[in-house]
Design a protein around this motif. Sequence first.
Motif, PDB file in Angstrom:
ATOM      1  N   LEU A 116      32.448  38.818  36.204  1.00  0.00           N
ATOM      2  CA  LEU A 116      33.524  39.527  37.028  1.00  0.00           C
ATOM      3  C   LEU A 116      34.927  39.672  36.522  1.00  0.00           C
ATOM      4  O   LEU A 116      35.407  38.797  35.502  1.00  0.00           O
ATOM      5  CB  LEU A 116      33.529  38.984  38.404  1.00  0.00           C
ATOM      6  CG  LEU A 116      32.290  39.224  39.246  1.00  0.00           C
ATOM      7  CD1 LEU A 116      32.100  38.368  40.638  1.00  0.00           C
ATOM      8  CD2 LEU A 116      31.991  40.714  39.440  1.00  0.00           C
ATOM      9  N   PRO A 117      35.750  40.782  36.823  1.00  0.00           N
ATOM     10  CA  PRO A 117      36.924  40.565  36.284  1.00  0.00           C
ATOM     11  C   PRO A 117      37.791  39.504  36.775  1.00  0.00           C
ATOM     12  O   PRO A 117      37.454  39.099  38.074  1.00  0.00           O
ATOM     13  CB  PRO A 117      37.787  41.995  36.983  1.00  0.00           C
ATOM     14  CG  PRO A 117      36.487  42.592  37.509  1.00  0.00           C
ATOM     15  CD  PRO A 117      35.210  41.786  37.815  1.00  0.00           C
ATOM     16  N   PRO A 118      38.635  38.889  36.003  1.00  0.00           N
ATOM     17  CA  PRO A 118      39.154  37.681  36.476  1.00  0.00           C
ATOM     18  C   PRO A 118      40.124  37.889  37.551  1.00  0.00           C
ATOM     19  O   PRO A 118      40.646  38.953  38.134  1.00  0.00           O
ATOM     20  CB  PRO A 118      40.136  37.384  35.158  1.00  0.00           C
ATOM     21  CG  PRO A 118      40.323  38.774  34.235  1.00  0.00           C
ATOM     22  CD  PRO A 118      38.903  39.343  34.857  1.00  0.00           C
ATOM     23  N   LEU A 119      40.211  36.862  38.269  1.00  0.00           N
ATOM     24  CA  LEU A 119      40.929  36.698  39.298  1.00  0.00           C
ATOM     25  C   LEU A 119      42.505  37.292  39.263  1.00  0.00           C
ATOM     26  O   LEU A 119      42.915  37.854  40.266  1.00  0.00           O
ATOM     27  CB  LEU A 119      41.124  35.306  40.075  1.00  0.00           C
ATOM     28  CG  LEU A 119      39.991  34.797  40.797  1.00  0.00           C
ATOM     29  CD1 LEU A 119      40.181  33.376  41.019  1.00  0.00           C
ATOM     30  CD2 LEU A 119      39.690  35.563  42.096  1.00  0.00           C
ATOM     31  N   GLU A 120      43.165  36.949  38.155  1.00  0.00           N
ATOM     32  CA  GLU A 120      44.617  37.271  38.119  1.00  0.00           C
ATOM     33  C   GLU A 120      44.797  38.746  38.275  1.00  0.00           C
ATOM     34  O   GLU A 120      45.907  39.152  38.485  1.00  0.00           O
ATOM     35  CB  GLU A 120      45.303  36.421  37.083  1.00  0.00           C
ATOM     36  CG  GLU A 120      44.744  36.982  35.683  1.00  0.00           C
ATOM     37  CD  GLU A 120      43.893  36.092  35.187  1.00  0.00           C
ATOM     38  OE1 GLU A 120      43.630  35.900  34.139  1.00  0.00           O
ATOM     39  OE2 GLU A 120      43.026  35.581  35.945  1.00  0.00           O
ATOM     40  N   GLU A 121      43.668  39.568  37.960  1.00  0.00           N
ATOM     41  CA  GLU A 121      44.041  40.967  38.091  1.00  0.00           C
ATOM     42  C   GLU A 121      43.724  41.505  39.584  1.00  0.00           C
ATOM     43  O   GLU A 121      44.162  42.548  39.879  1.00  0.00           O
ATOM     44  CB  GLU A 121      42.792  41.719  37.522  1.00  0.00           C
ATOM     45  CG  GLU A 121      42.970  41.631  35.712  1.00  0.00           C
ATOM     46  CD  GLU A 121      41.947  42.153  35.091  1.00  0.00           C
ATOM     47  OE1 GLU A 121      41.217  43.204  35.613  1.00  0.00           O
ATOM     48  OE2 GLU A 121      41.699  42.243  34.010  1.00  0.00           O
TER      49      GLU A 121
END
Lengths: 257, 199, 199
Positions: free
Chosen positions: A142-147
């Motif tokens: 999954l796309p990283p959380l910070e995005e």
Amino acid sequence: MTADAPKILDTSRDFTLRVGDFEGPFDLLLHLCRTNEIDLARLPVRTITDQYLAHLEAIEFRDLEAAGGYLVMAATLIYLKSKLLVPPDPSETEALDEEGEALRLELEERLRAYARVKGLGAWLAAREAEQALLWGRPVGALPPLEEVPLEDLSVHLVERAVRRLIDEQLRRRPREVEPNPPSILERMTEILTLLRDAWSLLFSSLVGGERRRSEVVVTLLAVLELVRLGRIRTQQTELFGEIVIERQTGETHAGSN
Amino acid sequence: MPAPIDILEALLFASDTPLEPERIREVLELPGVAAARELVEALRSRYADRGLQIVEVGGGYRMVTRPELQPWLVRLTRSRTKQRLSRPALETLAIVAYKQPVSRPEVDAIRGVNSEAVLESLLERRLIRIPGRKDAPGRPYLFETTREFLVAFGLRDLGDLPKVEGELLVPELAVVAEHGEAEAQQDPGPGGADVPAGS
Amino acid sequence: MPAPIDILEALLFASDTPLEPERIREVLELPGVAAARELVEALRSRYADRGLQIVEVGGGYRMVTRPELQPWLVRLTRSRTKQRLSRPALETLAIVAYKQPVSRPEVDAIRGVNSEAVLESLLERRLIRIPGRKDAPGRPYLFETTREFLVAFGLRDLGDLPKVEGELLVPELAVVAEHGEAEAQQDPGPGGADVPAGS
């Protein structure tokens, strides 16, 4: 988990308190019942006590604290067996008085509960083995959380949290700290130190005013261990009487440490 | 626009936790949870007799390999063997699973031995967590199982656990319990201090 | 025996690094690298027009999601994090913000519960970071807030944090916690903390 975040959880101290092949007194007792094909609903106190004690002798205790649990169980069994020596009705061979019967029932119930736990443990083990055959993705993609922007954030939330903490601290009264029950080793040292100045000690004076059960057990084990090491002698002149602890005379033979 | 079934395939592939039907519904903007479940079934039949499968665990769906392919996966990673739980760990886990939330003195009492080290290692593996403290003398920590527990044992939810006859009793005034309680009172100590509180 | 193409599917799915043709050949005991490449091509056509695809990168093959599905994956991540920060997370963040740099034993002592999991999730969200270790027994990690924290909360700098009356004290208990930390550091056990139990 971010890969570069250091592991802050590193507590895996792999110490186990296993004694022999058994995970505690219940485990041993259950094992004895199983090997004798004993119905847990009718625990034969005499047989099981003798076998339990025989096993206890064979076990090498490296951990005194763990030994304590086994000894408590042994004491319970011996107590039960002693009650059988004077049965209320001599025609019955395994009849206990009310108190003894209650104790036996509790023991049986706990053994049954423990047997259930063991069964469940085995079920979980089988489940685990099945699951070990399945492989998931090693890492999520999954796309990283910070995005992902966090929503509904306001600094007042932080402020309120800190206020709450401060208020709580003001409200909180100082904790009352229970005295630590001493370890057996500490208790052994204490006894030896006391015996440097006194010729003899009373067991009851060592146990302390509150007579907490853990204190008594620890002290008794410490005394037994010191006797075994040849550092002290004990005397008990009558049943349930005071135990007198004396320095072992000719202390040199045990090494003067 | 890509077909919903293909999107679902990508979602299941990419997610590192089981995917709840509700989240599938939300992300795919489906009319309801039933539609989400139907879509999962459709994807399942696509994967019938293939290298991968979709299982339902921990309240959601997960994509995993088929069990019969294990030998090749082991060969691929050679060193990777899974750490199995010890018998004491499994027994302790069973107690927590059935009596949750449960405190250490209670676990100790049922097992008849000190369970601190075992509980700690289960915490470390994230199979159990601490939802809070018990309102009892010494305020001991409580323990409950996690979602990882369900996933690790392939359970959909706690209802998947086998029924037990009778109850796992917690002896009221057992010697062991009292001893444990006494210990618990002298502050968490090294063990107690390191336990993660599930957030 | 399962079909080689299904085994390959499982291998690509479960591998965390690109799989070289040579590895595929070895694990599947194929006659040569060419056969391995052929098998990959066969699997590729199985995945034509689906949610997943097989790409060649870094001298090997990887299974990845199709780029056009990215919007749904972002939506999935968001669906997981859309909730506000939990109360424990906010509380922990507040402690770090007001007392930085602060160690975990100190945070634990102030909150009265273990904060490891919460700190970890804040680290993951980049709201806090680790500038170093504390010069104290066990040399515990220190935590401080990040620029992202300032951005997320709309602060120019830490001076923008609202003033609060009274001070947040670190209770005596910290000694115990720090002791725990110390032990943990000296004794790094066999398994790391992050061993996923299930997968």
